[in-house]
Design a protein around this motif. Sequence first.
Motif, PDB file in Angstrom:
ATOM      1  N   LEU A 206      -8.070  -6.182 -17.348  1.00 16.06           N
ATOM      2  CA  LEU A 206      -7.538  -6.978 -16.244  1.00 16.06           C
ATOM      3  C   LEU A 206      -6.567  -6.135 -15.412  1.00 16.06           C
ATOM      4  O   LEU A 206      -6.641  -6.104 -14.184  1.00 16.06           O
ATOM      5  CB  LEU A 206      -6.838  -8.220 -16.782  1.00 16.06           C
ATOM      6  CG  LEU A 206      -6.274  -9.190 -15.757  1.00 16.06           C
ATOM      7  CD1 LEU A 206      -7.390  -9.921 -15.032  1.00 16.06           C
ATOM      8  CD2 LEU A 206      -5.361 -10.198 -16.446  1.00 16.06           C
ATOM      9  N   ALA A 207      -5.687  -5.419 -16.089  1.00 18.20           N
ATOM     10  CA  ALA A 207      -4.730  -4.558 -15.393  1.00 18.20           C
ATOM     11  C   ALA A 207      -5.437  -3.403 -14.691  1.00 18.20           C
ATOM     12  O   ALA A 207      -5.018  -2.978 -13.606  1.00 18.20           O
ATOM     13  CB  ALA A 207      -3.694  -4.027 -16.376  1.00 18.20           C
ATOM     14  N   ILE A 208      -6.511  -2.904 -15.272  1.00 16.21           N
ATOM     15  CA  ILE A 208      -7.278  -1.829 -14.626  1.00 16.21           C
ATOM     16  C   ILE A 208      -7.866  -2.339 -13.318  1.00 16.21           C
ATOM     17  O   ILE A 208      -7.881  -1.633 -12.309  1.00 16.21           O
ATOM     18  CB  ILE A 208      -8.394  -1.307 -15.560  1.00 16.21           C
ATOM     19  CG1 ILE A 208      -7.793  -0.643 -16.804  1.00 16.21           C
ATOM     20  CG2 ILE A 208      -9.330  -0.364 -14.830  1.00 16.21           C
ATOM     21  CD1 ILE A 208      -6.874   0.508 -16.535  1.00 16.21           C
ATOM     22  N   GLY A 209      -8.339  -3.576 -13.322  1.00 19.30           N
ATOM     23  CA  GLY A 209      -8.861  -4.172 -12.093  1.00 19.30           C
ATOM     24  C   GLY A 209      -7.806  -4.245 -11.012  1.00 19.30           C
ATOM     25  O   GLY A 209      -8.084  -4.011  -9.831  1.00 19.30           O
TER      26      GLY A 209
ATOM     27  N   ALA B 299      -0.416   1.823  -9.744  1.00 17.21           N
ATOM     28  CA  ALA B 299      -1.563   2.245 -10.545  1.00 17.21           C
ATOM     29  C   ALA B 299      -1.114   3.153 -11.680  1.00 17.21           C
ATOM     30  O   ALA B 299      -1.522   2.988 -12.837  1.00 17.21           O
ATOM     31  CB  ALA B 299      -2.594   2.948  -9.668  1.00 17.21           C
ATOM     32  N   PHE B 300      -0.247   4.115 -11.359  1.00 23.38           N
ATOM     33  CA  PHE B 300       0.271   5.015 -12.387  1.00 23.38           C
ATOM     34  C   PHE B 300       1.028   4.227 -13.452  1.00 23.38           C
ATOM     35  O   PHE B 300       0.837   4.430 -14.661  1.00 23.38           O
ATOM     36  CB  PHE B 300       1.196   6.069 -11.770  1.00 23.38           C
ATOM     37  CG  PHE B 300       2.003   6.831 -12.790  1.00 23.38           C
ATOM     38  CD1 PHE B 300       1.409   7.793 -13.581  1.00 23.38           C
ATOM     39  CD2 PHE B 300       3.353   6.568 -12.960  1.00 23.38           C
ATOM     40  CE1 PHE B 300       2.136   8.483 -14.524  1.00 23.38           C
ATOM     41  CE2 PHE B 300       4.095   7.254 -13.905  1.00 23.38           C
ATOM     42  CZ  PHE B 300       3.487   8.215 -14.690  1.00 23.38           C
ATOM     43  N   GLY B 301       1.891   3.320 -13.030  1.00 25.47           N
ATOM     44  CA  GLY B 301       2.677   2.530 -13.972  1.00 25.47           C
ATOM     45  C   GLY B 301       1.815   1.688 -14.897  1.00 25.47           C
ATOM     46  O   GLY B 301       2.052   1.639 -16.111  1.00 25.47           O
ATOM     47  N   LEU B 302       0.804   1.032 -14.324  1.00 28.11           N
ATOM     48  CA  LEU B 302      -0.091   0.212 -15.145  1.00 28.11           C
ATOM     49  C   LEU B 302      -0.851   1.065 -16.153  1.00 28.11           C
ATOM     50  O   LEU B 302      -0.927   0.728 -17.340  1.00 28.11           O
ATOM     51  CB  LEU B 302      -1.085  -0.544 -14.254  1.00 28.11           C
ATOM     52  CG  LEU B 302      -0.531  -1.720 -13.464  1.00 28.11           C
ATOM     53  CD1 LEU B 302      -1.576  -2.221 -12.465  1.00 28.11           C
ATOM     54  CD2 LEU B 302      -0.117  -2.836 -14.405  1.00 28.11           C
TER      55      LEU B 302
ATOM     56  N   GLU C 276       0.807  -1.223   0.000  1.00 27.22           N
ATOM     57  CA  GLU C 276       0.000   0.000   0.000  1.00 27.22           C
ATOM     58  C   GLU C 276       0.842   1.275   0.000  1.00 27.22           C
ATOM     59  O   GLU C 276       0.360   2.325  -0.430  1.00 27.22           O
ATOM     60  CB  GLU C 276      -1.004   0.000   1.153  1.00 27.22           C
ATOM     61  CG  GLU C 276      -0.395  -0.106   2.520  1.00 27.22           C
ATOM     62  CD  GLU C 276      -1.440  -0.344   3.594  1.00 27.22           C
ATOM     63  OE1 GLU C 276      -1.082  -0.162   4.774  1.00 27.22           O
ATOM     64  OE2 GLU C 276      -2.579  -0.697   3.276  1.00 27.22           O
ATOM     65  N   ASP C 277       2.097   1.225   0.442  1.00 28.56           N
ATOM     66  CA  ASP C 277       2.957   2.405   0.384  1.00 28.56           C
ATOM     67  C   ASP C 277       3.360   2.750  -1.043  1.00 28.56           C
ATOM     68  O   ASP C 277       3.788   3.878  -1.321  1.00 28.56           O
ATOM     69  CB  ASP C 277       4.226   2.200   1.222  1.00 28.56           C
ATOM     70  CG  ASP C 277       3.918   2.159   2.705  1.00 28.56           C
ATOM     71  OD1 ASP C 277       2.869   2.712   3.119  1.00 28.56           O
ATOM     72  OD2 ASP C 277       4.724   1.561   3.453  1.00 28.56           O
ATOM     73  N   TYR C 278       3.232   1.777  -1.954  1.00 30.82           N
ATOM     74  CA  TYR C 278       3.646   1.980  -3.347  1.00 30.82           C
ATOM     75  C   TYR C 278       2.494   1.830  -4.332  1.00 30.82           C
ATOM     76  O   TYR C 278       2.716   1.870  -5.537  1.00 30.82           O
ATOM     77  CB  TYR C 278       4.739   0.961  -3.708  1.00 30.82           C
ATOM     78  CG  TYR C 278       5.878   0.968  -2.736  1.00 30.82           C
ATOM     79  CD1 TYR C 278       6.820   1.987  -2.759  1.00 30.82           C
ATOM     80  CD2 TYR C 278       6.000  -0.023  -1.772  1.00 30.82           C
ATOM     81  CE1 TYR C 278       7.865   2.016  -1.860  1.00 30.82           C
ATOM     82  CE2 TYR C 278       7.052  -0.012  -0.861  1.00 30.82           C
ATOM     83  CZ  TYR C 278       7.977   1.015  -0.917  1.00 30.82           C
ATOM     84  OH  TYR C 278       9.003   1.041  -0.023  1.00 30.82           O
ATOM     85  N   ASP C 279       1.281   1.677  -3.824  1.00 36.48           N
ATOM     86  CA  ASP C 279       0.156   1.383  -4.692  1.00 36.48           C
ATOM     87  C   ASP C 279      -0.103   2.449  -5.751  1.00 36.48           C
ATOM     88  O   ASP C 279      -0.431   2.138  -6.888  1.00 36.48           O
ATOM     89  CB  ASP C 279      -1.110   1.104  -3.887  1.00 36.48           C
ATOM     90  CG  ASP C 279      -1.529   2.276  -3.012  1.00 36.48           C
ATOM     91  OD1 ASP C 279      -0.829   3.303  -2.982  1.00 36.48           O
ATOM     92  OD2 ASP C 279      -2.571   2.137  -2.348  1.00 36.48           O
TER      93      ASP C 279
ATOM     94  N   PHE D 270      -5.536  -0.959  -5.802  1.00 36.64           N
ATOM     95  CA  PHE D 270      -4.498  -0.089  -5.262  1.00 36.64           C
ATOM     96  C   PHE D 270      -4.954   1.346  -5.048  1.00 36.64           C
ATOM     97  O   PHE D 270      -4.214   2.137  -4.492  1.00 36.64           O
ATOM     98  CB  PHE D 270      -3.263  -0.106  -6.159  1.00 36.64           C
ATOM     99  CG  PHE D 270      -2.644  -1.465  -6.283  1.00 36.64           C
ATOM    100  CD1 PHE D 270      -2.569  -2.328  -5.202  1.00 36.64           C
ATOM    101  CD2 PHE D 270      -2.128  -1.896  -7.483  1.00 36.64           C
ATOM    102  CE1 PHE D 270      -2.011  -3.587  -5.311  1.00 36.64           C
ATOM    103  CE2 PHE D 270      -1.556  -3.150  -7.607  1.00 36.64           C
ATOM    104  CZ  PHE D 270      -1.501  -3.996  -6.520  1.00 36.64           C
ATOM    105  N   VAL D 271      -6.152   1.689  -5.509  1.00 34.33           N
ATOM    106  CA  VAL D 271      -6.637   3.064  -5.318  1.00 34.33           C
ATOM    107  C   VAL D 271      -7.772   3.122  -4.302  1.00 34.33           C
ATOM    108  O   VAL D 271      -8.533   4.079  -4.278  1.00 34.33           O
ATOM    109  CB  VAL D 271      -7.060   3.734  -6.650  1.00 34.33           C
ATOM    110  CG1 VAL D 271      -5.877   3.917  -7.558  1.00 34.33           C
ATOM    111  CG2 VAL D 271      -8.187   2.982  -7.326  1.00 34.33           C
TER     112      VAL D 271
END
Length: 188
Positions: free
Chosen positions: A117-120, A73-76, A66-69, A125-126
């Motif tokens: 799938l990646a959006i899920g 999310a941004f990377g995906l 959760e410290d890097y979520d 993470f958000v």
Amino acid sequence: MSTLEIWLLAVSLAMDCFTVSITSGIIMRRICWRTFFVMAFFFGLFQAVMPLIGWFCASRFSHLIEDYDHWIAFGLLAFLGGRMIKESFGGDDKCCFDPTRLKVVITLAIATSIDALAIGISFAFVGMNSLSSILSPIAIIGFASFVISLIGSLIGVFCGKRFNLRMELWGGLVLIAIGVKILIEHLT
């Protein structure tokens, strides 16, 4: 995520479906409602189910990162958006599929929903921590894909190849913009 962001995300995800539907309409050269509804149904179904699968898998281990979520999310989103932008410049207009065959439609539905799938995963993470928090976004994503696929099929029939707006380019830009917004919100 706000409702507007979810709708923008849903429309962005549906751009692959839209492009395939336009191509199918061009190939068919006539309105075939049954084929168009079957294609739209499967596109909407897979666009809705894939984020649910991604969310379910990611929600099981989100507490570990959760410290890097927000970076994930941004990377995906940036990766998916960049890939969509790259594909928009590919210029590959060859069509080698029969949109009237169910096997082909299901294969296309799976292929166009991998991004979802990646959006899920990014949903987990958000802050979408419960099944009830993801039901509305996946319903919106499925509905948008269904409607946009129908519209794309009709555009393909009526406008043919003259209608080339590089929809994947715009969808990719929206995904990157949403990723940047998530990153900025978490860093400030």
